[in-house]
Scaffold this motif. Structure first.
Motif, short mmCIF file in Angstrom:
data_model
loop_
_atom_site.label_atom_id
_atom_site.label_comp_id
_atom_site.label_asym_id
_atom_site.label_seq_id
_atom_site.Cartn_x
_atom_site.Cartn_y
_atom_site.Cartn_z
N ALA A 10 0.63 -1.37 -0.26
CA ALA A 10 -0.26 0.30 0.08
C ALA A 10 1.21 1.26 -0.28
O ALA A 10 0.45 1.89 -0.42
CB ALA A 10 -0.67 0.34 1.46
N ASP A 34 -2.53 -2.44 -4.13
CA ASP A 34 -3.80 -2.76 -2.56
C ASP A 34 -4.68 -4.42 -3.48
O ASP A 34 -4.27 -4.40 -4.53
CB ASP A 34 -5.04 -2.03 -3.08
CG ASP A 34 -5.63 -1.53 -4.32
OD1 ASP A 34 -6.20 -2.12 -5.45
OD2 ASP A 34 -6.49 -0.35 -4.46
N GLY A 35 -5.56 -4.97 -3.13
CA GLY A 35 -5.66 -6.29 -3.09
C GLY A 35 -6.61 -6.82 -4.80
O GLY A 35 -6.20 -7.14 -5.52
N ALA A 36 -7.41 -5.52 -5.28
CA ALA A 36 -7.51 -5.23 -6.58
C ALA A 36 -6.84 -5.49 -7.99
O ALA A 36 -6.92 -5.49 -8.78
CB ALA A 36 -8.37 -4.49 -6.24
N LEU A 58 -3.06 -4.13 3.99
CA LEU A 58 -3.96 -3.75 2.80
C LEU A 58 -5.25 -3.45 2.94
O LEU A 58 -5.42 -2.91 3.41
CB LEU A 58 -3.63 -4.97 1.13
CG LEU A 58 -2.58 -5.68 1.19
CD1 LEU A 58 -3.01 -6.54 -0.11
CD2 LEU A 58 -1.57 -4.55 0.32
N PRO A 59 -4.92 -1.79 2.07
CA PRO A 59 -6.46 -1.09 2.36
C PRO A 59 -7.65 -1.71 2.62
O PRO A 59 -8.96 -1.37 2.74
CB PRO A 59 -6.25 0.02 1.79
CG PRO A 59 -5.46 -0.26 0.64
CD PRO A 59 -4.83 -1.21 1.07
N ASP A 60 -7.76 -2.56 1.11
CA ASP A 60 -9.11 -3.07 0.72
C ASP A 60 -9.17 -4.85 0.80
O ASP A 60 -9.88 -5.24 1.30
CB ASP A 60 -9.61 -3.18 -0.51
CG ASP A 60 -8.45 -3.79 -1.62
OD1 ASP A 60 -7.22 -3.59 -1.35
OD2 ASP A 60 -8.42 -3.51 -3.16
N THR A 61 -8.09 -5.63 1.56
CA THR A 61 -8.45 -6.58 1.53
C THR A 61 -7.08 -7.44 2.72
O THR A 61 -6.15 -6.52 3.07
CB THR A 61 -8.37 -7.67 0.60
OG1 THR A 61 -8.27 -8.90 1.17
CG2 THR A 61 -6.82 -7.71 -0.09
N ASP A 62 -6.37 -8.27 2.70
CA ASP A 62 -5.11 -8.63 3.51
C ASP A 62 -4.63 -9.38 2.58
O ASP A 62 -4.62 -10.43 1.96
CB ASP A 62 -5.17 -8.94 4.75
CG ASP A 62 -5.99 -9.91 5.15
OD1 ASP A 62 -6.10 -11.39 4.86
OD2 ASP A 62 -7.01 -10.10 5.74
#
Length: 237
Positions: A10, A34-36, A58-62
């Motif tokens: 990130a 990020d994950g996406a 990560l901001p949207d997942t891990d």
């Protein structure tokens, strides 16, 4: 052709520094924030990738979710980065199939050494004249790096699982201490409180249907290490 590595982190500064450092050392780098972004780049480059490096936070997942996703699809080598001093992150990552972990802060030089060690293990040339090792109800194929059971069904193993099993079948009947196994599989020693190797062995036992309470293949020698007790036969076919 340069090896291609997919990095997800990130922090923009970290991504730029790692990308510049690894490219200077002749790797091709794809980076995602990020994950996406990671999933999009993974879909785009899956067949070309030599390794994935994942930050846990990560901001949207891990990173754990990403590791699980990648491991369900391939045996791509994975290094996980964690800022946590808690051993839990490292253990969870290894249980999910990561090949190694690095605690933050770390130096790019250390990361490069880990990358080289893992890729060297995964791509090392076949040295033994015999391609197969047969033990118990299983056959280990050194060339294709796969293990099958008596029915010919492939046993799901990560790259680190395979390397650990290979170490055992190449040294049947020998007591191997934890540092020997860690050096063989990870290229480094482990501390006395580091339980990652024990987690890895437990997972390998599970994959081989080796009862953890009364194992017959990989036995614990209290205070000394582990021993592979099955008879191993080398063959060409």
């Amino acid at each position: 052709m340069a090896r291609k590595i997919l990095i997800v982190d990130a922090d923009l500064r970290t991504r730029l520094l790692l990308k510049a450092y690894l490219e200077k050392n002749h790797y091709e780098v794809v980076a995602a924030p990020d994950g996406a972004g990671f999933l999009a780049e993974y879909q785009r480059h899956a067949e070309e990738l030599s390794m994935a490096i994942m930050d846990v936070m990560l901001p949207d997942t891990d990173g754990f979710a990403l590791c699980r996703m990648v491991r369900a699809r391939s045996d791509l080598p994975i290094i996980m980065l964690t800022a946590s001093a808690d051993e839990t992150d490292r253990v969870v990552g290894l249980e999910l199939g990561a090949d190694d972990y690095i605690a933050k802060p770390y130096s790019p030089r250390e990361l490069l050494a880990r990358i080289k060690a893992i890729l060297r293990r995964c791509g090392q040339e076949l040295r033994a004249a015999a391609r197969y090792r047969r033990f118990d109800a299983f056959t280990l194929d050194l060339l294709e790096r796969r293990v099958t059971d008596r029915q010919g069904t492939e046993v799901a193993l990560t790259g680190l699982d395979f390397q650990l099993l290979k170490c055992f079948v190449e040294h049947p009947g020998e007591i191997l201490d934890r540092n020997v196994l860690a050096e063989y599989t990870r290229g480094r020693d482990i501390g006395p409180l580091d339980r990652s190797l024990d987690v890895q062995i437990s997972r390998l036992r599970l994959r081989l249907q080796d009862d953890g309470k009364q194992p017959h293949l990989i036995k614990t020698v209290r205070g000394a290490g582990y021993v592979f007790s099955a008879d191993v036969v080398a063959s060409h076919g």
